[in-house]
Design a protein around this motif. Sequence first.
Motif, short mmCIF file in Angstrom:
data_model
loop_
_atom_site.label_atom_id
_atom_site.label_comp_id
_atom_site.label_asym_id
_atom_site.label_seq_id
_atom_site.Cartn_x
_atom_site.Cartn_y
_atom_site.Cartn_z
N LEU A 1 0.77 -1.24 0.10
CA LEU A 1 -0.10 -0.14 -0.02
C LEU A 1 0.83 1.14 -0.14
O LEU A 1 0.59 2.33 -0.77
N ALA A 2 2.05 1.35 0.65
CA ALA A 2 2.76 2.31 0.78
C ALA A 2 3.67 2.73 -0.36
O ALA A 2 3.76 3.95 -0.65
N GLN A 3 4.23 1.76 -0.78
CA GLN A 3 5.38 1.94 -1.92
C GLN A 3 5.03 1.26 -3.54
O GLN A 3 5.49 1.87 -4.34
N SER A 4 3.87 0.68 -3.23
CA SER A 4 3.56 0.26 -4.94
C SER A 4 3.02 1.24 -5.74
O SER A 4 2.21 1.88 -5.32
N GLU A 5 3.79 1.30 -7.13
CA GLU A 5 3.06 2.32 -7.87
C GLU A 5 1.64 1.84 -8.53
O GLU A 5 1.06 2.73 -8.92
N THR A 6 1.51 0.41 -8.31
CA THR A 6 -0.02 0.17 -8.85
C THR A 6 -1.04 0.80 -8.05
O THR A 6 -1.95 1.45 -8.42
N MET B 1 -7.22 11.27 -5.93
CA MET B 1 -6.76 11.24 -4.53
C MET B 1 -5.06 11.40 -4.88
O MET B 1 -4.54 11.18 -5.94
N ASN B 2 -4.41 12.07 -3.83
CA ASN B 2 -3.06 12.55 -3.92
C ASN B 2 -2.20 11.01 -3.75
O ASN B 2 -2.44 10.52 -2.69
N PRO B 3 -1.48 10.65 -4.85
CA PRO B 3 -0.93 9.32 -4.84
C PRO B 3 0.23 9.20 -3.66
O PRO B 3 0.59 8.17 -3.09
N HIS C 1 -0.12 6.80 4.24
CA HIS C 1 -1.40 7.09 5.48
C HIS C 1 -2.40 5.91 5.14
O HIS C 1 -2.98 5.50 6.19
N TRP C 2 -2.59 5.33 4.06
CA TRP C 2 -3.45 4.28 3.67
C TRP C 2 -2.74 3.12 4.43
O TRP C 2 -3.48 2.13 5.12
N ALA C 3 -1.63 2.84 4.35
CA ALA C 3 -0.87 1.65 4.96
C ALA C 3 -1.08 1.61 6.46
O ALA C 3 -1.20 0.66 7.28
N PHE C 4 -0.73 3.01 6.90
CA PHE C 4 -1.03 3.35 8.51
C PHE C 4 -2.41 2.81 8.77
O PHE C 4 -2.76 2.19 9.97
N GLU D 1 14.87 -7.34 -6.52
CA GLU D 1 14.11 -7.87 -7.49
C GLU D 1 14.11 -9.66 -7.15
O GLU D 1 15.15 -10.03 -6.82
N VAL D 2 13.13 -10.22 -7.98
CA VAL D 2 13.21 -11.65 -8.03
C VAL D 2 12.80 -12.07 -9.41
O VAL D 2 11.95 -11.63 -9.86
N PHE D 3 13.92 -12.52 -10.18
CA PHE D 3 13.51 -13.08 -11.52
C PHE D 3 13.29 -11.89 -12.31
O PHE D 3 12.44 -11.98 -13.23
N GLY D 4 13.66 -10.47 -12.01
CA GLY D 4 13.66 -9.52 -12.94
C GLY D 4 12.38 -8.71 -12.22
O GLY D 4 12.15 -7.85 -13.05
N ALA D 5 11.46 -9.33 -11.51
CA ALA D 5 10.36 -8.60 -11.10
C ALA D 5 10.60 -7.95 -9.67
O ALA D 5 11.39 -8.25 -8.72
N GLU D 6 10.39 -6.55 -9.86
CA GLU D 6 10.91 -5.66 -8.60
C GLU D 6 9.78 -5.71 -7.56
O GLU D 6 8.79 -5.92 -7.76
N PHE D 7 10.13 -5.40 -6.37
CA PHE D 7 9.06 -5.79 -5.23
C PHE D 7 9.66 -4.43 -4.14
O PHE D 7 10.63 -3.90 -4.26
#
Length: 502
Positions: free
Chosen positions: A180-185, A195-197, A202-205, A330-336
Amino acid sequence: MSDQSTSSAPVDSLNDRGGIGGHPRGLSTLFFTEMWERFSYYGMRALLVLFMTLAIAEGGLGFSTEKAANIYGTYTMSVYLLGILGGFIADNFIGARRAVLIGGMVIAAGHYSMALPSETTFFIGLFLVAVGTGLLKPNISTMVGSLYSPEDARRDAGFSIFYMGINIGALSSALVCGWLAQSETFRGMLESWGMNPHGSWHWAFGAAGVGMTFGLISYLRRAGTLAHVGHVPAPEADGSRPWGKLGLVALGSAALIGLMVAAEEYKAIVFALFAVQIGAILFFAFRPSEESRRMAAILVLFMAAQVFWAIFEQAGSSVQLFADRLTRNEVFGAEFPSTWWQSVNSLWVILMAPCFAWLWIKLGKGGPSSPMKFVFGLLLVGVSFIWMIPAAKLTAEGLVSPIWLLGLFFLQTAGEMCLSPVGLSTMTKLAPARLTGLVMGIWFLAAALGNKLAGLLAGSFDESDPSSLVDFFLTQAMWVGIATAILLALVPWVKRLMGGVH
């Protein structure tokens, strides 16, 4: 993990075997309550340093690393330090059951406060979570111990199962709150909703608050399984309550918090506190009563745990910064999200906890004593920082492989399993019956002081200089090595102080 017994009928026997794996039914109630409470705590904790050091324009507070680490250390210290006050209140006024309920409500209010986007509500939330955890944390552990008789062979295994619940909550929370805090999605979703991205933090909190709310619902639904533990204590013979002592405990807690905040400027305060602890050990060790000698043993283990947590609890500060700024996430090229690293320790615990629970039962009386298990814990956490020295050197070439942090968390988790659940169980066995809550508060004081030391140590983290990073890990590993050697030498003496408690 589930428990088929959902009846609200009271359970009143220490011989109850109707719950998880033949354990008391109340264990599953406390398991799920603590799981959700830890979901709320670790979900929020994973974000703190990153949120505070993030630029204001990006939704953070714009603090320096040193300032953020010190605030983080003060907050996490207060969370555990207030356990002494919470234990005293339960022992003398409201009982453990009610303390857990009230504490959970205050914690939830704190998380929801942090969901509001302002610096003021952020710090109000930190204060509420610290106060609520001080009520809940020592008393829920006290009730776990109360489910078993002191001689019950299931006791250490029960605490290991309980500890696994803590880590299921911590594992899932870092994944959910971190996303919720860091995902660009998710930020894209907020933007599409108008809403402000940058408000994603605060959604994560807020999600952490939802977790604590689930914990309260679980606790109330199965209250009958705890009807025989955590009672409201009887008043004094004259019908009074120790209000004066309560004031002294509250004042002492506030003074110690203030003292440790002052230690940010005056490092000699830390050494003075260690000297006071050594003096207290000697004072109790040479008194004639068995109760006093056991208190000396508690304080030796207290000091060892304090050193352990000073390294281990940098997971949310220096280690998190290393993960965010110096690791290839990243795992197998996929970032997290880098906050997902906060789940790795919990994943290792979930994998290891059943093995350690089985091992302690299998070894029984022939296994290592509690002090020796503490030696293993210190040794492993020290080795974890030695492991990071080559990784620190490699940062000169760019982002390092995730394997370094996987190894760090493996070593620290193995050390944690030797020290933390064992320490919880040992405290409940060594504590006088009338002071169980207070002794559990003292046990969490070790975590409190260790957390503050972790914040002070993490303040010198400098990701821009590989040689400074090498010194950062090496110096701390050396100090832990010295502490490990001292405790190893003291093991036979501590066993005698424990008076037959294994």
